[in-house]
Motif scaffolding. Sequence first.
Motif, PDB file in Angstrom:
ATOM      1  N   GLU A   1       0.785  -1.237   0.000  1.00 55.48           N
ATOM      2  CA  GLU A   1       0.000   0.000   0.000  1.00 55.48           C
ATOM      3  C   GLU A   1       0.821   1.295   0.000  1.00 55.48           C
ATOM      4  O   GLU A   1       0.355   2.320  -0.459  1.00 55.48           O
ATOM      5  N   HIS A   2       2.055   1.248   0.488  1.00 51.34           N
ATOM      6  CA  HIS A   2       2.887   2.455   0.495  1.00 51.34           C
ATOM      7  C   HIS A   2       3.684   2.543  -0.808  1.00 51.34           C
ATOM      8  O   HIS A   2       4.921   2.618  -0.824  1.00 51.34           O
ATOM      9  N   ALA A   3       2.953   2.590  -1.919  1.00 46.92           N
ATOM     10  CA  ALA A   3       3.564   2.502  -3.252  1.00 46.92           C
ATOM     11  C   ALA A   3       4.537   3.638  -3.521  1.00 46.92           C
ATOM     12  O   ALA A   3       5.530   3.464  -4.249  1.00 46.92           O
ATOM     13  N   TRP A   4       4.298   4.825  -2.950  1.00 45.44           N
ATOM     14  CA  TRP A   4       5.117   6.004  -3.237  1.00 45.44           C
ATOM     15  C   TRP A   4       6.557   5.858  -2.746  1.00 45.44           C
ATOM     16  O   TRP A   4       7.425   6.625  -3.152  1.00 45.44           O
ATOM     17  N   LEU A   5       6.841   4.866  -1.888  1.00 47.46           N
ATOM     18  CA  LEU A   5       8.212   4.666  -1.430  1.00 47.46           C
ATOM     19  C   LEU A   5       9.070   3.966  -2.487  1.00 47.46           C
ATOM     20  O   LEU A   5      10.272   3.796  -2.296  1.00 47.46           O
ATOM     21  N   SER A   6       8.457   3.571  -3.570  1.00 40.41           N
ATOM     22  CA  SER A   6       9.184   3.166  -4.774  1.00 40.41           C
ATOM     23  C   SER A   6       9.127   4.343  -5.744  1.00 40.41           C
ATOM     24  O   SER A   6       8.038   4.804  -6.094  1.00 40.41           O
ATOM     25  N   ILE A   7      10.273   4.831  -6.174  1.00 35.51           N
ATOM     26  CA  ILE A   7      10.284   5.955  -7.117  1.00 35.51           C
ATOM     27  C   ILE A   7       9.658   5.534  -8.439  1.00 35.51           C
ATOM     28  O   ILE A   7       8.930   6.308  -9.072  1.00 35.51           O
ATOM     29  N   THR A   8       9.906   4.297  -8.843  1.00 34.45           N
ATOM     30  CA  THR A   8       9.318   3.784 -10.081  1.00 34.45           C
ATOM     31  C   THR A   8       7.798   3.809 -10.022  1.00 34.45           C
ATOM     32  O   THR A   8       7.125   4.220 -10.979  1.00 34.45           O
ATOM     33  N   LYS A   9       7.247   3.417  -8.887  1.00 38.03           N
ATOM     34  CA  LYS A   9       5.789   3.403  -8.736  1.00 38.03           C
ATOM     35  C   LYS A   9       5.235   4.822  -8.588  1.00 38.03           C
ATOM     36  O   LYS A   9       4.122   5.116  -9.018  1.00 38.03           O
ATOM     37  N   THR A  10       6.026   5.713  -8.001  1.00 37.83           N
ATOM     38  CA  THR A  10       5.627   7.121  -7.942  1.00 37.83           C
ATOM     39  C   THR A  10       5.507   7.694  -9.348  1.00 37.83           C
ATOM     40  O   THR A  10       4.570   8.445  -9.657  1.00 37.83           O
ATOM     41  N   ILE A  11       6.436   7.344 -10.215  1.00 39.36           N
ATOM     42  CA  ILE A  11       6.372   7.778 -11.610  1.00 39.36           C
ATOM     43  C   ILE A  11       5.086   7.279 -12.267  1.00 39.36           C
ATOM     44  O   ILE A  11       4.405   8.032 -12.978  1.00 39.36           O
ATOM     45  N   LYS A  12       4.732   6.033 -12.015  1.00 44.38           N
ATOM     46  CA  LYS A  12       3.491   5.477 -12.565  1.00 44.38           C
ATOM     47  C   LYS A  12       2.274   6.228 -12.039  1.00 44.38           C
ATOM     48  O   LYS A  12       1.304   6.479 -12.772  1.00 44.38           O
ATOM     49  N   GLN A  13       2.305   6.601 -10.755  1.00 42.13           N
ATOM     50  CA  GLN A  13       1.209   7.378 -10.179  1.00 42.13           C
ATOM     51  C   GLN A  13       1.088   8.740 -10.840  1.00 42.13           C
ATOM     52  O   GLN A  13      -0.019   9.187 -11.165  1.00 42.13           O
ATOM     53  N   VAL A  14       2.216   9.408 -11.039  1.00 43.35           N
ATOM     54  CA  VAL A  14       2.213  10.723 -11.693  1.00 43.35           C
ATOM     55  C   VAL A  14       1.614  10.617 -13.088  1.00 43.35           C
ATOM     56  O   VAL A  14       0.776  11.437 -13.497  1.00 43.35           O
ATOM     57  N   GLU A  15       2.007   9.608 -13.826  1.00 48.95           N
ATOM     58  CA  GLU A  15       1.499   9.418 -15.190  1.00 48.95           C
ATOM     59  C   GLU A  15      -0.002   9.122 -15.191  1.00 48.95           C
ATOM     60  O   GLU A  15      -0.739   9.631 -16.045  1.00 48.95           O
ATOM     61  N   LYS A  16      -0.449   8.337 -14.222  1.00 54.28           N
ATOM     62  CA  LYS A  16      -1.868   8.004 -14.111  1.00 54.28           C
ATOM     63  C   LYS A  16      -2.691   9.255 -13.798  1.00 54.28           C
ATOM     64  O   LYS A  16      -3.736   9.512 -14.419  1.00 54.28           O
ATOM     65  N   ILE A  17      -2.242  10.036 -12.820  1.00 55.80           N
ATOM     66  CA  ILE A  17      -2.956  11.258 -12.435  1.00 55.80           C
ATOM     67  C   ILE A  17      -2.980  12.253 -13.583  1.00 55.80           C
ATOM     68  O   ILE A  17      -4.005  12.872 -13.872  1.00 55.80           O
ATOM     69  N   CYS A  18      -1.843  12.409 -14.251  1.00 59.78           N
ATOM     70  CA  CYS A  18      -1.750  13.352 -15.370  1.00 59.78           C
ATOM     71  C   CYS A  18      -2.739  12.984 -16.475  1.00 59.78           C
ATOM     72  O   CYS A  18      -3.432  13.859 -17.008  1.00 59.78           O
ATOM     73  N   ALA A  19      -2.814  11.713 -16.814  1.00 60.44           N
ATOM     74  CA  ALA A  19      -3.736  11.273 -17.870  1.00 60.44           C
ATOM     75  C   ALA A  19      -5.183  11.556 -17.497  1.00 60.44           C
ATOM     76  O   ALA A  19      -5.973  12.040 -18.317  1.00 60.44           O
TER      77      ALA A  19
END
Length: 261
Positions: A107-125
């Motif tokens: 659940e603490h996905a943001w502690l992976s930088i790779t997964k944070t990047i995926k979150q940013v891309e998802k939110i942006c879209a």
Amino acid sequence: MLRILIIILSLMVIGCGESARTEIKIVTTVYPLYLEVTNITRGVDSVEVVLLNEKAGCLHEYQLTPGDMQLISDADILVVNGLGLEPFDIKSARRVINASEGLNAEEHAWLSITKTIKQVEKICAALSEYDADHAEIYKRNALEYVNDLTTLRDEAQISLSILKNRQIIATHGFDCLAEEFNLEIVDTIEEITPARRVELINELNKMDKKIICADEVTPAIESIAKESSAQIIKLDMITKPGGGYIERMLNNITALLKGLN
């Protein structure tokens, strides 16, 4: 007289423009998502980004207050982490963006930088689809942020790859961080009963270098470290407001380099 009329008409046009302006209110459930959304929407004055509860930190067992529920129902968009982190009902939200949708992660996905990047891309879209007028700005900002995150991740992985000691015992929530940097979590510290305390000390005594990683160093953890002669590395879950993600993640990386070297 003509000059006065021109001024009045100009003020009327400005006034009409302001009244027609649409405000988009975005509520985020945790601070890392707040940072992601503020980076994406930077420079778009019509967007307001709000953190659901600045004092909540991580949301385990968190109960919404009446004010929280009103904030969610008033928002145009609610951005959630997902992965079971939010333990409350979000049905009152008009529109929900699940930043971790499609991710295979703790659940603490943001502690992976790779997964944070995926979150940013998802939110942006999702934001670009919702607010097409500012889509280009969202995409440009997201790309800049992703480039910075990618640089941080790549440099950190190179720096941490030379470590000989890769085993740690950690408090709950650091699975994604360990995965990102190829660390092995030998055991996880949650509730410390007398029996559990003995188990943890035994595990530490088997390790070549005795390391405990913790976001909160409790007296119980200090006692275990003292008895086993283990070193404590203080890590940041990045849940409490203050500072940027890159700065705080860099502090985590530096702490790991110093502690595991």
